[in-house]
Motif scaffolding. Sequence first.
Motif, PDB file in Angstrom:
ATOM      1  N   VAL A  81      -6.161 -10.091   1.883  1.00 44.75           N
ATOM      2  CA  VAL A  81      -5.144  -9.586   2.776  1.00 44.75           C
ATOM      3  C   VAL A  81      -5.460  -8.746   3.570  1.00 44.75           C
ATOM      4  CG1 VAL A  81      -2.463  -8.947   3.018  1.00 44.75           C
ATOM      5  CG2 VAL A  81      -3.397 -10.397   1.016  1.00 44.75           C
ATOM      6  N   THR A  82      -5.338  -8.971   5.017  1.00 47.49           N
ATOM      7  CA  THR A  82      -6.006  -7.764   5.960  1.00 47.49           C
ATOM      8  C   THR A  82      -4.919  -7.658   7.011  1.00 47.49           C
ATOM      9  OG1 THR A  82      -8.455  -8.637   5.751  1.00 47.49           O
ATOM     10  CG2 THR A  82      -7.686  -7.116   7.440  1.00 47.49           C
ATOM     11  N   VAL A  83      -4.526  -6.418   7.477  1.00 46.82           N
ATOM     12  CA  VAL A  83      -3.728  -5.962   8.352  1.00 46.82           C
ATOM     13  C   VAL A  83      -4.308  -4.897   9.443  1.00 46.82           C
ATOM     14  CG1 VAL A  83      -1.291  -5.673   8.896  1.00 46.82           C
ATOM     15  CG2 VAL A  83      -2.082  -6.181   6.849  1.00 46.82           C
ATOM     16  N   ARG A  84      -4.227  -4.858  10.497  1.00 44.68           N
ATOM     17  CA  ARG A  84      -4.780  -3.914  11.701  1.00 44.68           C
ATOM     18  C   ARG A  84      -3.383  -3.190  12.063  1.00 44.68           C
ATOM     19  NH1 ARG A  84     -10.296  -4.830  12.520  1.00 44.68           N
ATOM     20  NH2 ARG A  84     -10.139  -3.016  14.133  1.00 44.68           N
ATOM     21  N   VAL A  85      -3.649  -2.026  11.785  1.00 40.63           N
ATOM     22  CA  VAL A  85      -2.379  -1.161  11.875  1.00 40.63           C
ATOM     23  C   VAL A  85      -2.791  -0.044  13.122  1.00 40.63           C
ATOM     24  CG1 VAL A  85      -0.585   0.612  11.402  1.00 40.63           C
ATOM     25  CG2 VAL A  85      -1.116  -1.569   9.922  1.00 40.63           C
ATOM     26  N   PRO A  86      -2.186  -0.166  14.423  1.00 39.51           N
ATOM     27  CA  PRO A  86      -2.646   0.775  15.282  1.00 39.51           C
ATOM     28  C   PRO A  86      -2.399   2.322  14.725  1.00 39.51           C
ATOM     29  CG  PRO A  86      -1.105  -0.486  16.353  1.00 39.51           C
ATOM     30  CD  PRO A  86      -1.082  -1.070  15.058  1.00 39.51           C
ATOM     31  N   ALA A  87      -3.566   3.135  14.644  1.00 38.13           N
ATOM     32  CA  ALA A  87      -3.713   4.594  13.920  1.00 38.13           C
ATOM     33  C   ALA A  87      -2.925   5.258  14.799  1.00 38.13           C
ATOM     34  CB  ALA A  87      -4.720   5.082  13.710  1.00 38.13           C
ATOM     35  N   ALA A  88      -2.566   5.126  16.106  1.00 41.01           N
ATOM     36  CA  ALA A  88      -2.003   6.115  16.980  1.00 41.01           C
ATOM     37  C   ALA A  88      -0.364   6.187  16.679  1.00 41.01           C
ATOM     38  CB  ALA A  88      -2.071   5.879  18.333  1.00 41.01           C
ATOM     39  N   SER A  89       0.092   5.106  16.214  1.00 38.02           N
ATOM     40  CA  SER A  89       1.668   5.204  15.944  1.00 38.02           C
ATOM     41  C   SER A  89       2.039   5.595  14.446  1.00 38.02           C
ATOM     42  CB  SER A  89       1.792   3.625  15.607  1.00 38.02           C
ATOM     43  OG  SER A  89       0.960   2.892  14.365  1.00 38.02           O
ATOM     44  N   LEU A  90       0.979   6.363  13.949  1.00 42.36           N
ATOM     45  CA  LEU A  90       1.245   6.913  12.668  1.00 42.36           C
ATOM     46  C   LEU A  90       1.016   8.626  12.911  1.00 42.36           C
ATOM     47  CD1 LEU A  90      -0.556   4.573  10.157  1.00 42.36           C
ATOM     48  CD2 LEU A  90       1.653   4.403  11.012  1.00 42.36           C
ATOM     49  N   GLY A  91       0.634   8.846  13.857  1.00 39.89           N
ATOM     50  CA  GLY A  91       0.185  10.427  14.100  1.00 39.89           C
ATOM     51  C   GLY A  91      -0.937  10.948  13.337  1.00 39.89           C
ATOM     52  N   ASP A  92      -0.828  12.037  12.529  1.00 42.20           N
ATOM     53  CA  ASP A  92      -2.143  12.561  12.046  1.00 42.20           C
ATOM     54  C   ASP A  92      -2.213  11.811  10.634  1.00 42.20           C
ATOM     55  OD1 ASP A  92      -3.954  14.140  10.830  1.00 42.20           O
ATOM     56  OD2 ASP A  92      -2.994  15.916  10.642  1.00 42.20           O
TER      57      ASP A  92
ATOM     58  N   TRP B 233       0.966  -1.080   0.013  1.00 41.18           N
ATOM     59  CA  TRP B 233       0.000  -0.008   0.044  1.00 41.18           C
ATOM     60  C   TRP B 233       0.882   1.430  -0.137  1.00 41.18           C
ATOM     61  CZ3 TRP B 233      -1.047  -4.681   2.520  1.00 41.18           C
ATOM     62  CH2 TRP B 233      -2.305  -5.127   2.574  1.00 41.18           C
ATOM     63  N   PRO B 234       1.116   1.826  -1.182  1.00 42.62           N
ATOM     64  CA  PRO B 234       1.922   3.152  -1.213  1.00 42.62           C
ATOM     65  C   PRO B 234       1.039   4.217  -0.589  1.00 42.62           C
ATOM     66  CG  PRO B 234       2.009   1.781  -3.259  1.00 42.62           C
ATOM     67  CD  PRO B 234       1.159   1.267  -2.658  1.00 42.62           C
ATOM     68  N   THR B 235       1.523   5.048   0.252  1.00 40.27           N
ATOM     69  CA  THR B 235       0.890   6.019   0.930  1.00 40.27           C
ATOM     70  C   THR B 235       1.291   7.363   0.797  1.00 40.27           C
ATOM     71  OG1 THR B 235       1.756   6.154   2.937  1.00 40.27           O
ATOM     72  CG2 THR B 235       0.469   4.332   2.932  1.00 40.27           C
ATOM     73  N   SER B 236       0.698   8.399   1.019  1.00 38.04           N
ATOM     74  CA  SER B 236       1.154   9.739   1.094  1.00 38.04           C
ATOM     75  C   SER B 236       1.353  10.329   2.542  1.00 38.04           C
ATOM     76  CB  SER B 236      -0.104  10.571   0.598  1.00 38.04           C
ATOM     77  OG  SER B 236      -1.256  10.662   1.742  1.00 38.04           O
ATOM     78  N   LEU B 237       1.594   9.378   3.452  1.00 46.62           N
ATOM     79  CA  LEU B 237       2.235   9.777   4.473  1.00 46.62           C
ATOM     80  C   LEU B 237       4.012   9.961   4.417  1.00 46.62           C
ATOM     81  CD1 LEU B 237       0.883   6.981   7.061  1.00 46.62           C
ATOM     82  CD2 LEU B 237       0.133   9.543   6.897  1.00 46.62           C
ATOM     83  N   ASN B 238       4.270  10.972   5.562  1.00 48.88           N
ATOM     84  CA  ASN B 238       5.517  11.345   5.345  1.00 48.88           C
ATOM     85  C   ASN B 238       6.365  10.132   5.964  1.00 48.88           C
ATOM     86  OD1 ASN B 238       8.189  12.707   6.383  1.00 48.88           O
ATOM     87  ND2 ASN B 238       7.131  14.233   5.191  1.00 48.88           N
ATOM     88  N   SER B 239       7.722   9.978   5.655  1.00 48.99           N
ATOM     89  CA  SER B 239       8.519   8.810   6.356  1.00 48.99           C
ATOM     90  C   SER B 239       8.790   9.083   7.723  1.00 48.99           C
ATOM     91  CB  SER B 239       9.608   8.690   5.633  1.00 48.99           C
ATOM     92  OG  SER B 239      10.479   9.977   5.584  1.00 48.99           O
ATOM     93  N   GLY B 240       8.520  10.238   8.091  1.00 51.84           N
ATOM     94  CA  GLY B 240       8.656  10.574   9.543  1.00 51.84           C
ATOM     95  C   GLY B 240       7.410   9.868  10.290  1.00 51.84           C
ATOM     96  N   ALA B 241       6.353   9.683   9.728  1.00 49.43           N
ATOM     97  CA  ALA B 241       5.366   9.060  10.502  1.00 49.43           C
ATOM     98  C   ALA B 241       5.594   7.806  11.317  1.00 49.43           C
ATOM     99  CB  ALA B 241       4.142   8.951   9.460  1.00 49.43           C
ATOM    100  N   VAL B 242       6.557   7.162  10.758  1.00 46.77           N
ATOM    101  CA  VAL B 242       6.962   5.891  11.427  1.00 46.77           C
ATOM    102  C   VAL B 242       8.447   5.771  12.360  1.00 46.77           C
ATOM    103  CG1 VAL B 242       5.114   4.459  10.040  1.00 46.77           C
ATOM    104  CG2 VAL B 242       7.486   4.637   9.190  1.00 46.77           C
ATOM    105  N   GLY B 243       8.933   6.982  12.196  1.00 47.01           N
ATOM    106  CA  GLY B 243      10.073   7.008  12.893  1.00 47.01           C
ATOM    107  C   GLY B 243      11.484   7.178  12.008  1.00 47.01           C
ATOM    108  N   PHE B 244      11.345   7.357  10.867  1.00 48.71           N
ATOM    109  CA  PHE B 244      12.407   7.776  10.088  1.00 48.71           C
ATOM    110  C   PHE B 244      12.655   9.004   9.871  1.00 48.71           C
ATOM    111  CE2 PHE B 244      10.648   3.747   7.932  1.00 48.71           C
ATOM    112  CZ  PHE B 244      11.988   2.863   8.319  1.00 48.71           C
TER     113      PHE B 244
END
Length: 246
Positions: A190-201, A85-96
Amino acid sequence: MTRRSIFSGLAGLGVLLSLSTSGLAHDIAAKPGNAQSPSFDIVHTQIVRDGPDLVFRMAVSGKAGASKPTPVGKLAGSTIYSYVWPTSLNSGAVGFEQDQGILAFAVTSHPDFDDTPLYDENGDGDKTNDGDLWHSHWVVLVPDEVCGKGALKVRDIPEGTKPKLPPTWPGIPILIDSPRITPDISGKLVTVRVPAASLGDTAGMKFDGVTSGLRINASVHAPLVCVADVFDVASGDLSLPGRVMK
C-alpha cells in the motif's frame, strides 16, 4: 500481544509521543504471522521523503487490499477496514484545532457508506457510492471507554460546536479529513504520496503502522466510529519507532 494490550498501547500514544526514540530509527520491519488475514499481516512500514512528497508505504505478507468488509446494507453497525500510520504530528498540521489527539493517516474501505463527497472515485457520475474503493483520510484518534477498555475512537464533534476543520472535511461529525490523495495498492504494498508542504514542519516526525477494523456505532451516535479490532501493529507495541528519512 493481546487485543487489550494493543488497545492500551494505542490509548497510551499521547504519552509515547513525548518520549524520544533512537535517532537511528527509520522504517519498521516486522515478523510475519501476527494477523489472521495475510492482507493485514504487516511485514514493513515506512514514510520517506521523495522530492515534494512524503511517501507512506506498508507491506503485508499477503495481497494488500484483498480483504474488504462484508456489506450490511446500512450505516449503523457497518465495518471499516483500514491501513493506518499513527504519527506524532499535531492535529493542527492538517487543519484541525491543535492538540486534539493522535493524528493518523489511513487508507480505508467501507462498502456501506461514502465519506468522500467531493470526489467521484469510480467515475460513474455519482459522488456518493465510492466507499468500497480504497481511499485516504486523516483522522484524529482519542481514547473512549465506551468503545472498549483502552480502545480508541475517531474524535467526535459535539453537537452545537463549530471547531476548526480542513476544507476537505466531508461533513461527518467527527475529526476526519478526506483529501483527494489516491492510494496505490499493488501486490503486497500500500503506497500513498502525500504533499509534504500540506503538513508544515515534519522534522522529527515519528510513526508506526497498524491494520485495523473500525465500526460505526449501531445507534449512529457518539462515539460514532470506534476502533473495534486491531489486526496487527508494525512495532508490536506502538512505540512509534519509525522516523521520516530522505
